[in-house]
Design a protein around this motif. Structure first.
Motif, PDB file in Angstrom:
ATOM      1  N   TYR A 248       0.835  -1.202   0.000  1.00 48.22           N
ATOM      2  CA  TYR A 248       0.000   0.000   0.000  1.00 48.22           C
ATOM      3  C   TYR A 248       0.868   1.248   0.000  1.00 48.22           C
ATOM      4  O   TYR A 248       1.996   1.235   0.485  1.00 48.22           O
ATOM      5  CB  TYR A 248      -0.935   0.001   1.213  1.00 48.22           C
ATOM      6  CG  TYR A 248      -1.637  -1.309   1.383  1.00 48.22           C
ATOM      7  CD1 TYR A 248      -2.759  -1.630   0.615  1.00 48.22           C
ATOM      8  CD2 TYR A 248      -1.154  -2.263   2.284  1.00 48.22           C
ATOM      9  CE1 TYR A 248      -3.387  -2.857   0.747  1.00 48.22           C
ATOM     10  CE2 TYR A 248      -1.779  -3.494   2.418  1.00 48.22           C
ATOM     11  CZ  TYR A 248      -2.894  -3.786   1.651  1.00 48.22           C
ATOM     12  OH  TYR A 248      -3.501  -5.003   1.773  1.00 48.22           O
TER      13      TYR A 248
ATOM     14  N   LEU B 166       0.701   5.446   1.001  1.00 54.67           N
ATOM     15  CA  LEU B 166      -0.009   6.518   1.679  1.00 54.67           C
ATOM     16  C   LEU B 166       0.634   7.852   1.341  1.00 54.67           C
ATOM     17  O   LEU B 166       1.855   7.956   1.228  1.00 54.67           O
ATOM     18  CB  LEU B 166       0.017   6.327   3.197  1.00 54.67           C
ATOM     19  CG  LEU B 166      -0.786   5.173   3.800  1.00 54.67           C
ATOM     20  CD1 LEU B 166      -0.658   5.199   5.317  1.00 54.67           C
ATOM     21  CD2 LEU B 166      -2.237   5.240   3.382  1.00 54.67           C
TER      22      LEU B 166
ATOM     23  N   TYR C 201      -4.860   7.015  -0.211  1.00 54.46           N
ATOM     24  CA  TYR C 201      -4.577   5.594   0.015  1.00 54.46           C
ATOM     25  C   TYR C 201      -4.606   4.875  -1.323  1.00 54.46           C
ATOM     26  O   TYR C 201      -5.601   4.925  -2.058  1.00 54.46           O
ATOM     27  CB  TYR C 201      -5.631   5.017   0.957  1.00 54.46           C
ATOM     28  CG  TYR C 201      -5.723   3.505   0.990  1.00 54.46           C
ATOM     29  CD1 TYR C 201      -4.807   2.748   1.720  1.00 54.46           C
ATOM     30  CD2 TYR C 201      -6.732   2.846   0.312  1.00 54.46           C
ATOM     31  CE1 TYR C 201      -4.902   1.360   1.761  1.00 54.46           C
ATOM     32  CE2 TYR C 201      -6.847   1.465   0.359  1.00 54.46           C
ATOM     33  CZ  TYR C 201      -5.931   0.732   1.084  1.00 54.46           C
ATOM     34  OH  TYR C 201      -6.036  -0.652   1.120  1.00 54.46           O
TER      35      TYR C 201
ATOM     36  N   TYR D 184      -8.830   0.650   3.349  1.00 53.30           N
ATOM     37  CA  TYR D 184      -7.903   1.260   4.304  1.00 53.30           C
ATOM     38  C   TYR D 184      -8.117   0.671   5.692  1.00 53.30           C
ATOM     39  O   TYR D 184      -7.156   0.383   6.411  1.00 53.30           O
ATOM     40  CB  TYR D 184      -8.118   2.771   4.321  1.00 53.30           C
ATOM     41  CG  TYR D 184      -7.235   3.516   5.300  1.00 53.30           C
ATOM     42  CD1 TYR D 184      -5.995   4.003   4.912  1.00 53.30           C
ATOM     43  CD2 TYR D 184      -7.650   3.741   6.617  1.00 53.30           C
ATOM     44  CE1 TYR D 184      -5.175   4.692   5.814  1.00 53.30           C
ATOM     45  CE2 TYR D 184      -6.840   4.425   7.510  1.00 53.30           C
ATOM     46  CZ  TYR D 184      -5.610   4.892   7.106  1.00 53.30           C
ATOM     47  OH  TYR D 184      -4.803   5.554   8.003  1.00 53.30           O
TER      48      TYR D 184
ATOM     49  N   GLN E 214     -12.948   4.964   4.903  1.00 52.71           N
ATOM     50  CA  GLN E 214     -12.046   3.874   5.296  1.00 52.71           C
ATOM     51  C   GLN E 214     -12.643   2.506   4.985  1.00 52.71           C
ATOM     52  O   GLN E 214     -11.924   1.527   4.844  1.00 52.71           O
ATOM     53  CB  GLN E 214     -11.720   3.961   6.785  1.00 52.71           C
ATOM     54  CG  GLN E 214     -10.910   5.169   7.183  1.00 52.71           C
ATOM     55  CD  GLN E 214     -10.455   5.104   8.625  1.00 52.71           C
ATOM     56  OE1 GLN E 214     -10.342   4.028   9.211  1.00 52.71           O
ATOM     57  NE2 GLN E 214     -10.182   6.251   9.224  1.00 52.71           N
TER      58      GLN E 214
ATOM     59  N   THR F 176      -6.637   4.637  -6.234  1.00 54.74           N
ATOM     60  CA  THR F 176      -6.346   5.543  -5.115  1.00 54.74           C
ATOM     61  C   THR F 176      -7.613   6.270  -4.700  1.00 54.74           C
ATOM     62  O   THR F 176      -8.378   6.721  -5.564  1.00 54.74           O
ATOM     63  CB  THR F 176      -5.276   6.575  -5.516  1.00 54.74           C
ATOM     64  OG1 THR F 176      -4.068   5.898  -5.884  1.00 54.74           O
ATOM     65  CG2 THR F 176      -4.979   7.538  -4.363  1.00 54.74           C
TER      66      THR F 176
END
Length: 352
Positions: free
Chosen positions: A43, A45, A68, A78, A112, A121
């Protein structure tokens, strides 16, 4: 009682400190911080911004905005892939609930839950209740199911602007959808439940009890405001003296049609339950339809274990699940009560 810990603890491997100014345009003295980009295993960030908002209880909360990116090869969210640790004055901060619309219970952090396809993304927000608005806050991130750790970000709350959460412009349409789904969600969750629970990875007093299982009963009671309680008891407890008493919130976001149940506070035996110790999504259970599985981690001194609680609504048949998945007292205690049309009793008396 020792304070319960999250199932996945955060260990910081790399330290890189940044001080950031505020987000938002309503504070003339604020300056937009430079973004911070880092990879966490599968992942990526990008820390973009932070500000202060009031949570539903009037507390000041730090709200961070991140991009994310999921590069895991399959869909992910997430919530399930990233763990956070937010410290102020050497104390971990609690998650904050900030509503965008109290009538639909949409929060600033709902993104999330979004399933993100491989290579895509999205922007997410994460929020924590501040102890004060002057002391520095240190934030670290970790891959939940891996060893990758990210940079430590240091934020000065005194330099952050204050913002008021606002619902998106499409809220009118979304609100109608939420209202339509609300009754179905409550109908699914509310009521009496029966099943079994099991310990694994046992240490201390519980060593040697791994894979042992016990019958369990429970009641879920969630109101129109999507907040409520879960009360559970096994053979050693009763409804009035339960094994578990948890305050929970319900959110329609999830992988399936029944949303997601989340713990907020309460107790599991002799340890506290905290926000997000339970994240229960029936959409993740392949079979049978309508089963909920609650998993968590118990630690009290040297005593620890993982637990799983499998539940179906009272009156459901377990016959098609196979002997390995049927509660121990299913045939001798539960089934005779169900066939006689009896309601769920306040205790599990397998001698009856």
């Amino acid at each position: 009682m020792k304070r319960g810990k999250k199932l996945l603890s955060v260990f910081v491997a790399t330290f890189m400190v940044f001080s950031f100014a505020a987000c938002g345009k309503d504070n003339p003295a604020s300056e937009k911080p430079e973004s911070v980009e880092f990879n966490l295993g599968n992942y990526k960030l990008v820390y973009k911004d932070a500000c202060i908002m009031k949570d539903y209880d009037g507390n000041d909360a730090l709200v961070m905005t991140l991009d994310y990116t999921n590069n895991s090869g399959s869909s992910d969210s997430y919530l399930w892939s990233i763990s956070e640790n937010v410290m102020q004055n050497d104390v971990s901060l609690e998650f904050a609930t900030i509503y965008l619309d109290e009538s639909s219970f949409e929060t600033v952090c709902d993104s999330q839950f979004t399933e993100v396809q491989n290579g895509e993304t999205i922007e997410v927000k994460t929020a924590f209740i501040l102890a004060d608005t002057t002391s520095m806050v240190e934030v670290s991130f970790e891959e939940s199911f891996g060893d990758a750790t990210g940079k430590v970000i240091t934020i000065d709350p005194s330099k952050l602007s204050r913002e008021t959460p606002t619902a998106p412009s499409t809220k009118t349409t979304e609100k109608a959808t939420t209202a339509d789904a609300g009754d179905a969600l409550l109908d699914f969750w509310n009521g009496d439940w029966y099943g079994w629970w099991v310990m694994t990875g046992c240490y201390g007093y519980y060593e040697g009890m791994g894979s042992m299982s016990w019958d369990i009963c429970g009641t879920i009671d969630i109101g129109d405001d999507y907040t409520g309680t879960v009360v559970l008891w096994d053979e050693d407890y009763t409804r009035n003296d339960p094994m578990v008493e948890a305050s929970v919130t319900l959110n329609e976001a999830g992988t399936g049609e029944y949303g997601t149940l989340m713990s907020e506070s309460g107790n599991f035996t002799d340890i506290p339950l905290e926000h997000a110790d339970w994240i229960v999504d029936p959409g993740l259970v392949d079979f049978p339809p309508g089963m909920i599985i609650i998993d968590g981690y118990y630690e009290n001194g040297d005593d620890e274990y993982y637990y799983e609680i499998h539940l179906l609504p009272w009156g459901s048949s377990w016959d098609d699940l196979g002997e390995d998945f049927i509660p121990y007292s299913y045939y001798d205690w539960y089934l005779p009560l169900v066939e006689a049309g009896k309601p769920m009793p306040d205790s599990i008396d397998v001698g009856v």
